[in-house]
Every structure is written in C-alpha cells, then in structure tokens.
Design an enzyme around this catalytic site. Structure first.
Site, PDB file in Angstrom:
ATOM      1  N   MET A 260      -1.373   8.971  12.532  1.00 17.89           N
ATOM      2  CA  MET A 260      -2.673   8.999  11.787  1.00 17.89           C
ATOM      3  C   MET A 260      -3.640  10.229  12.591  1.00 17.89           C
ATOM      4  SD  MET A 260      -3.795   5.131  11.388  1.00 17.89           S
ATOM      5  CE  MET A 260      -3.421   4.617  13.036  1.00 17.89           C
TER       6      MET A 260
ATOM      7  N   LYS B 269      -4.870   1.818   0.613  1.00 17.80           N
ATOM      8  CA  LYS B 269      -5.986   2.560   1.184  1.00 17.80           C
ATOM      9  C   LYS B 269      -5.535   3.811   1.136  1.00 17.80           C
ATOM     10  CE  LYS B 269      -6.765  -1.314   4.176  1.00 17.80           C
ATOM     11  NZ  LYS B 269      -5.243  -1.596   4.782  1.00 17.80           N
TER      12      LYS B 269
ATOM     13  N   ASP C 228       0.600  -1.046   0.013  1.00 15.71           N
ATOM     14  CA  ASP C 228      -0.106   0.007  -0.059  1.00 15.71           C
ATOM     15  C   ASP C 228       0.832   1.427  -0.056  1.00 15.71           C
ATOM     16  OD1 ASP C 228       0.535  -0.178   2.743  1.00 15.71           O
ATOM     17  OD2 ASP C 228      -1.198  -1.695   2.912  1.00 15.71           O
TER      18      ASP C 228
END
Ligand code: SAH
Length: 346
Positions: free
Chosen positions: A259, A148, A126
């Site tokens: 995040m 993603k 990813d």
C-alpha cells in the site's frame, strides 16, 4: 477420481432434507442441471425418469449403502439408466472461515482454502485475491463484494463484521476471502475478534502473502545468502515517522512496502534523510500474477521519477534493497540463457 461431466439441461435428482441438501442443489443448479429434490426416494416408479444423475446426500432420511432401501434405490437407478453418487451434507451449525486467498492467481490458493470455498454458502470478498474465477471455485455460494476501492469504503469494517456474524447465525458457512494472508494488513484479526465476541466459531486459513509472492513474481527473492538475511514488511498506508525511517535504514536488510505507491515520495525522502545510499536498488511490482503485471526499477535517487513516468498505480509491492539487483541479474541471465538456447537450436 475427477469426472468432468457436462450436466447442462440434464435432470439431476437429489435425495436429502432441504437444509442438508442446499449446497448440493445450488451447485448442480449452477452447473446448468435441471434439479429436483426429494426428502426420500418417491414411491412412484416414474420419479427417476430421464435422470442422468441421482445424488444422495449423506445423513438424514436417505438410504445408506447396505440397507434394504439402498438396494431398491440402486435397482431403480439402474432401471432409469442414471448414475448414483453420494455427497456430504451441509451442516446446520453456522461458522466462519477467514481465508487467505493469496495474491490473485487461482493456483496460489491453498488446498484448504479451495475446500472451504467449495463448501461455502456465502463468500464475502474484496478486490484482491482470486476473484475472477470465484463462481467456479465456490459454486454453491452467494458471492458478496464488500471490497474497498482505495479511498472508497464500500462496506465499512463494522458492517463486514456484522455480516459475518449474521450469516453464520443463520446456519451458513461463511467464507471471508481476503487477498494474501488474512493477518497481514488485512484486518483479519478484527474479524476474528468480532466472531469470537459473538461466539461464532471461526477458523483462520493462512494464505500466501503478496509481501513475499509479488516480489517473487518479478523474480526478486526477499532474502539471498550473502546479500540480505532479513526482510521487513511495512505498510505505506500512512507516511512513517523519522524514527521509523532510521530503524528501517539501520537494519540493512530488504524492505517490502505494501500500500505504498502514494506515499513513495515521503518514504524515499525519509530513508534518504536516515542515511540510505542513493544508489540503493528499488523496484515497484504492480498487479502481480495478472496479465498486466509490470516491474519498474530504479534506485532510491531515481524511483520517484521512474514510478511517476511509468504512472505506477496501486496495487503494487515496493522492494528496497540489494535483492532487487539480484533479481534483475537472475532475470538477465535467464533471458540470456533463453536467447543462447534459441540461437543454438536454430
Ligand atoms: N493481506 C494482504 C495484503 C493486504 S494490503 C497480503 O498478505 O498480501 C493490500 C496491498 O497488498 C496492496 O495495496 C498491495 O500493496 C499488496 N498486494 C496484494 N496483492 C497484490 C498483487 N497481486 N500485486 C501487487 N500488490 C499486491
């Protein structure tokens, strides 16, 4: 020994059965060579004509050093002016390697990670991790982007789990390449569980986590003697509860948030309510180890405005704690030293 030979347009003859040779064939084709494969050395004397390289794949059907067929093969390579080398066979028992790719720089892959990638038939990757040079690091592999993008689940987790099992059951070596370490907010444990449940052998290769390496890229140590003797790594994917804010603020050590760009305002407000000092240093380190790496620093009181003005974006690691000041001071003295050396030299 490492030989750097340009094989573009050169004839390469691979000796070995199709399954065992598949990786070797794919790798030489990817390097631009003109590849012919035979199960064993053909009797026709012209079989090696024009070959630069003859590769025998260890194992089934190919001569081993020392036997008669080996003597013949060596002689025929000499006659054809071709180099003869031996390479390992690909095994037919499929398996999965769950590989931590580190924070993005190729040099931060571990030796085991690089070896697994080199041996892979398929790589599911990813967006984080060393994706730029993947074709070079995994030359025999089919590369599948299951990444993603924030908010857009391209391949759902159940789909990734199913792909891992499906490819391994087809006899392939599947590398699941993840950014940082596979067991730090990477859902690596779910992928391991899926393999175990399907009775597919799975090896976990840890990686360098961005939680430590990205602050380091900005010169910020997560611990520093006399300043912070602990660090806590938190996911900012969803806002924390007030109880969690209280615990975090109460620990008195470094807080590292992954995040966390979009929930920064809630975190800052929560830590403030939990009694953290408004002048606590905070840094936002974006895109660590890329050409566009950037650090925005401020304090608990100013960072929301600072990050907003700078338009900070994911991926970024947030660091909250006195170690940010240590990092900035170290950088400051390094820059000062560099200027001093420069002016002394001129
Ligand atoms: N398993 C990974 C973390 C996955 S969560 C690890 O151990 O590093 C994804 C988050 O990691 C991103 O949102 C960001 O906070 C952080 N991250 C990963 N690589 C990064 C990089 N090169 N620069 C900045 N942040 C990064």
């Amino acid at each position: 020994m490492h030989l750097d030979i340009d094989l573009t347009g050169r004839r390469v003859v691979v000796l070995g059965h199709p399954g065992a040779s598949r990786r070797v064939v794919a790798r030489y084709r990817a390097s631009g060579a003109d590849v012919d494969r035979f199960d064993t050395l053909p009797s026709a004397s012209s079989a090696l004509d024009g070959a630069t390289l003859v590769v025998r794949v260890a194992g089934t059907g190919t001569p081993s050093p020392g036997d008669d067929a080996d003597t013949v093969l060596r002689q025929r390579c000499r006659d054809a002016g071709a180099l003869l080398i031996r390479e390992a066979a690909a095994s037919d028992s499929g398996h999965v390697s769950l590989v931590g790719g580190g924070p993005g720089a190729r040099g931060l892959l571990t030796l085991d990670a690089a070896a697994a990638l080199r041996d892979a038939d398929v790589v599911l990757y990813d967006r984080l991790g060393p994706t730029d040079s993947l074709a070079e690091i995994a030359p025999s592999a089919e590369l599948v982007d299951v990444g993603k993008l924030p908010g857009h689940h391209r391949v759902p987790q159940a789909g990734i789990n199913a792909l891992l099992v499906q490819h391994a059951r087809a006899g392939r070596h599947v590398v699941r390449l993840k950014g940082g370490d596979p067991f730090v907010f990477g859902r690596g444990s779910e992928e391991l569980a899926a393999c175990l449940e399907a009775r597919v052998p799975c090896t976990v290769l840890p990686g360098i986590s961005s939680s430590i390496a990205v602050p380091a890229a900005a010169g910020i140590p997560v611990t520093h003697r006399g300043v912070s003797h602990l660090f806590t790594v938190v996911s900012g994917h969803a806002p924390l509860t007030d109880e969690e804010h209280l615990h975090l603020a109460g620990l008195g050590g470094t807080i590292v948030v992954l995040m966390g760009v979009s929930t920064l305002p809630q975190l800052v407000a929560g830590l403030g309510r939990a009694g953290m000092r408004p002048d606590m240093p905070v840094a936002v380190v974006e895109r660590g180890y890329s050409a566009s790496q950037r650090t925005t620093s401020g304090t608990l009181a100013t960072i929301v405005t600072d990050a907003g003005t700078a338009r900070c974006q994911s991926p970024a690691v947030l660091v909250i704690g006195e170690v940010v000041r240590v990092g900035l001071e170290l950088q400051g003295s390094a820059a000062h030293l560099a200027r001093l050396t420069e002016s002394l030299a001129s």
